[in-house]
Design a protein around this motif. Structure first.
Motif, short mmCIF file in Angstrom:
data_model
loop_
_atom_site.label_atom_id
_atom_site.label_comp_id
_atom_site.label_asym_id
_atom_site.label_seq_id
_atom_site.Cartn_x
_atom_site.Cartn_y
_atom_site.Cartn_z
N LEU A 1 0.78 -1.04 -0.20
CA LEU A 1 0.08 -0.12 0.00
C LEU A 1 0.86 1.24 -0.01
O LEU A 1 1.81 1.51 0.93
CB LEU A 1 -0.88 -0.09 1.27
N ASN A 2 0.72 2.15 -0.91
CA ASN A 2 1.48 3.32 -1.17
C ASN A 2 0.51 4.46 -0.10
O ASN A 2 -0.57 4.75 -0.57
CB ASN A 2 1.69 3.76 -2.20
N HIS A 3 1.15 5.01 0.96
CA HIS A 3 0.50 5.78 1.73
C HIS A 3 1.32 7.36 1.44
O HIS A 3 2.37 7.44 1.68
CB HIS A 3 0.80 5.64 3.14
N ILE B 1 3.87 -1.43 3.51
CA ILE B 1 3.33 0.01 3.40
C ILE B 1 4.56 0.90 3.09
O ILE B 1 5.49 0.82 3.58
CB ILE B 1 2.95 0.34 4.91
N ASP C 1 -2.22 4.65 -3.07
CA ASP C 1 -3.24 3.90 -2.68
C ASP C 1 -4.13 4.60 -1.29
O ASP C 1 -5.41 4.61 -1.40
CB ASP C 1 -2.96 2.54 -2.21
N ILE C 2 -3.33 5.17 -0.28
CA ILE C 2 -3.85 5.84 0.80
C ILE C 2 -3.36 7.39 0.50
O ILE C 2 -2.43 7.42 0.51
CB ILE C 2 -3.28 5.39 1.95
N ILE D 1 -9.25 6.32 0.62
CA ILE D 1 -8.63 5.41 -0.29
C ILE D 1 -9.00 5.78 -1.68
O ILE D 1 -9.96 5.96 -2.09
CB ILE D 1 -9.64 4.07 0.20
N VAL E 1 -8.07 1.23 -6.07
CA VAL E 1 -7.80 0.16 -5.16
C VAL E 1 -9.06 -0.74 -5.13
O VAL E 1 -10.06 -0.28 -4.88
CB VAL E 1 -7.50 0.78 -3.65
N LYS F 1 -6.64 -5.95 -2.09
CA LYS F 1 -5.93 -4.54 -1.70
C LYS F 1 -6.74 -3.53 -1.03
O LYS F 1 -6.41 -3.00 -0.18
CB LYS F 1 -5.29 -4.10 -2.97
N ALA G 1 -6.32 -2.13 2.58
CA ALA G 1 -6.42 -0.56 2.85
C ALA G 1 -7.39 -0.73 4.02
O ALA G 1 -7.06 0.46 4.93
CB ALA G 1 -7.19 -0.04 1.68
N TYR H 1 -5.34 -1.29 7.09
CA TYR H 1 -4.58 -0.48 7.63
C TYR H 1 -5.22 0.71 8.13
O TYR H 1 -4.88 1.32 9.14
CB TYR H 1 -3.80 0.15 6.16
#
Lengths: 427, 286
Positions: free
Chosen positions: A45-47, A70, A92-93, A314, A318, A322, A326, A329
């Motif tokens: 997950l890309n934050h 993450i 993603d986030i 989100i 996504v 996934k 999310a 997370y």
């Protein structure tokens, strides 16, 4: 022994996660926990968000607790808007400030998050979920969280007027901002926003060069000094903005500002080097100056605070497993560890219950209850920031948030503001 | 088409393609976007308008920003030329040993081993209120209040520019100077020229190409900068590019694009003027 301990921790957290994610897991995912555990390992997950909330330590801890990757990436405010507008699939986030949701939600780049899948929703601060705090309505001046959090339905990219079962973002961290001062160099007590523009501090004051925030600090100061009046500081008119920038230019030409800072570290340097003794500041910057052993106070002022908050959205692309990750997370984010970590840089978690539980008695007393510290207080990274006996500037959590005067915002006249701010920059 | 021309077309094709894809197309897009309308919170609306250009040209802010940029460009141009010319002169004519000259030349590049940002920020502890210079002046009793204009001022911006960009002047001037036949200098002296006369009448004219190229580098670097000016002036000064940056903050791509087109035109005009003074192409093949 240590190793078994770690494994045990993992098993426990995995179990807790599975329990929490049961709704998600049962409805869309394969169901069998073993399969889930195997496939979820491959997820990343890309934050993405701003430097003050997107912290590498948070990603590391989440990875440890949740079992998937993450990736934390830092951008500045315009950077996030630009990335979300031009390349939303790379995120993603989306860790946005409330006012940014005003831009991003209508572009339909975010999911409608189902409240039923956020397990501790009921424990989250009513500041976001109800628009109230300590039983009272919080200020609606500016972009108050309650105005932007709910959406009508899962697929309508907009803002609902009342509570619904879908949200644009899950509340994350928030705070009430004020001025930072060097009490050893100001030479007198600071009590009002008006002190930011007081001639006493000519050549020793700074204001932030983020137009949407800088203008708020300026309006607070001019109003407090009785120089200008605003009908609604959260949504000033063109005339009000013009007058404010006019006054700012006057001050700038008169040499009042030592600098305008645009990044967090610049504000730390200005303060730590003594170039500036009073300025707009963010809480972790104050903490950073304190860890250098320099006295720096996040000074409460009689006119109240400038509140702000972040939310985690989100991004639309996504889906599938996934998306479940999310949700995991987001649930993890408000489950305590983050709350404990960011409390030490002066921020608050949207779930005060779990955040308080993650702090020691001394830290809880100091950060949330307005009590004097019983032992040294340290920053998230372990350096000392306060000694035993110190009381946190601004008092308890309740005391602070009952005094939020205005929220960070993107005003209707933002385009005009930016044009005017350019003038201030060019003057 | 003969075989020969076909072959040469084929030979230039890769470069043409690369240039078209990564240079012509992006610039064309910027020009197109500059004529679109901007809507708050939405971004680009695809209707034709001249509003962006009218707004920019009629705004005193634009003129103020360009004026400040041009001011910095001229000051930096003069300083980097004076410093760069004499450094190159020293390296070429005073250092007799070629190895030493090359060694000293490489020494000039050492600052470039660190990043731009580090090179800028390292000026702060030197120029700051409690910095090296102020402390030295106060302790020697020359002044009793720290000099505020050393940092977060036009002065510090110029210092940083000169520090960052002098190298771009040294390299091309060094290159032209190194190609001057030393016997020309001897001939000039034999003909009765003094030292200054040699520099003025022989060296300087023969370095025209290098000076023109160096000037071009410095002009484009300073005109296109917003970062150095923001950091070193403490946000108190702006540049033409910082106007573009500010527009991007609220997704105002159309006006940012229009501003970029204006900047491009101005820089191209300056470049054309420089090339008019010196026929760089002819000089290079000399």
């Amino acid at each position: 022994m240590k190793k078994t301990g770690e494994i045990l921790d993992k098993v426990i957290s995995r179990r807790a996660v599975l329990k929490g994610g049961a709704v998600a897991a049962a409805s869309t995912v394969i169901g069998a926990p073993t399969v889930w555990a195997q496939t979820i390992k491959d997820i990343t997950l890309n934050h993405t968000g701003m430097s003050y909330s997107v912290l590498a330590d948070i990603g590391r801890q989440a990875q440890k607790d949740l079992g998937f990757k993450i990736e934390m990436s830092v951008v500045d405010h315009p950077g996030l808007l630009n990335r979300m507008a031009n390349d939303p699939n790379s995120i993603d986030i989306c860790d946005m400030e409330i006012w940014q949701s005003k831009v991003l939600v209508p572009q339909d780049v975010l999911h409608g998050i189902e409240v039923s899948k956020i397990k501790a929703w009921g424990d989250l601060t009513p500041l976001y979920t109800e628009g109230t705090f300590a039983g009272k309505e919080v200020s609606r001046e500016g972009d108050s969280p309650i105005k932007f959090i709910y959406r009508e339905a899962k697929d309508t990219a907009g803002f609902a007027k009342s509570k619904t079962d879908f949200v644009n973002f899950v509340p994350s961290v928030f705070n009430a901002d004020t001025l930072g001062i060097r009490p050893d160099l100001t030479g007198r007590p600071i009590t009002s926003w008006a002190d930011l523009i007081s001639p006493d501090f000519k050549g020793k004051a700074a204001i932030q060069n983020v137009p949407t925030n800088g203008i708020m600090d300026a309006m607070m100061a001019f109003e407090a000094a009785g120089i200008l009046k605003y009908a609604d500081k959260g949504n000033p008119t063109q005339e009000e903005l013009g007058a404010t920038i006019g006054k700012l230019i006057e001050l700038k030409k008169g040499g009042h500002f030592r600098a305008l800072w645009s990044t967090f570290d610049e504000s730390i340097n200005l303060m730590a080097s003594g170039e500036v003794v009073i300025q707009s500041m963010w809480s972790p910057a104050v903490t950073a100056v304190q860890t250098q052993g320099i006295k720096c106070t996040y000074q409460p002022l009689k006119e109240g605070y400038r509140g702000w908050g972040n939310g985690l959205g989100i991004v639309s692309h996504v889906d599938g497993i996934k998306l479940d990750a999310a949700y995991e997370y987001l649930n993890w984010y408000n489950s305590g560890w983050v709350g404990g970590f960011i409390a030490k840089q002066g921020y608050y978690s949207a779930n005060p219950k779990t955040a308080k539980a993650a702090l020691s008695d001394n830290e809880r007393g100091f950060f949330y209850e307005g009590k004097p510290a019983t032992a040294d207080i340290t920053s998230p990274t372990g350096q000392k920031t306060n000694s035993a006996g110190d009381v946190r500037d601004g008092g308890s959590f309740e005391e602070r948030f009952s005094k939020v005067a205005v929220w960070n915002n993107l005003m209707d006249q933002a385009e005009y503001l930016y044009a005017k701010w350019n003038e201030f920059n060019a003057a | 088409m003969t075989k020969k021309t076909a072959a040469s077309y084929l030979q230039v094709a890769p470069l043409t393609l690369v240039l078209a894809m990564f240079f012509v197309v992006p610039i064309a897009l910027v020009v197109v976007v500059s004529f679109f309308r901007y809507q708050m919170l939405v971004g680009i609306v695809r209707t034709f308008t001249l509003k962006n250009y009218i707004d920019l040209l009629s705004s005193p802010t634009t003129w103020a920003l360009y004026l400040s940029t041009v001011k910095f460009t001229l000051i930096v141009l003069v300083l980097t030329f004076v410093i760069g010319f004499w450094i190159a002169y020293f390296l070429v004519f005073h250092v007799r040993n070629l190895v030493v000259a090359i060694g000293l030349f490489l020494l000039c590049t050492i600052p470039f081993w660190t990043s731009n940002i580090i090179r800028m920020i390292s000026w702060r502890p030197i120029l700051g209120k409690e910095g090296l210079i102020n402390n030295a002046l106060i302790h020697t009793g020359i002044i009793d209040q720290p000099l505020n204009w050393l940092l977060y001022s036009d002065f510090s911006v110029v210092v940083a520019y000169v520090h960052l960009f002098t190298m771009f002047m040294i390299v091309p001037i060094f290159n032209s100077m190194a190609r001057i036949d030393k016997s020309l200098l001897e001939a000039a002296i034999d003909a009765g020229a003094n030292r200054w006369g040699v520099v003025w009448n022989v060296v300087l004219p023969l370095c025209k190409t290098g000076i023109a190229l160096g000037a071009l580098f410095v002009v484009t670097l300073v005109m296109g900068d917003f970062f150095v000016v923001t950091v070193m002036s403490g946000g108190l000064s702006g540049s033409a590019t910082s106007g573009i940056f500010n527009d991007l903050q609220i997704l105002n791509y159309p006006r940012a694009a229009a501003n970029a087109v204006l900047l491009l035109i101005i820089v191209l005009l300056i470049a054309a003027a420089i090339f008019r003074l010196v026929d760089v192409r002819k000089e290079l093949v000399r």
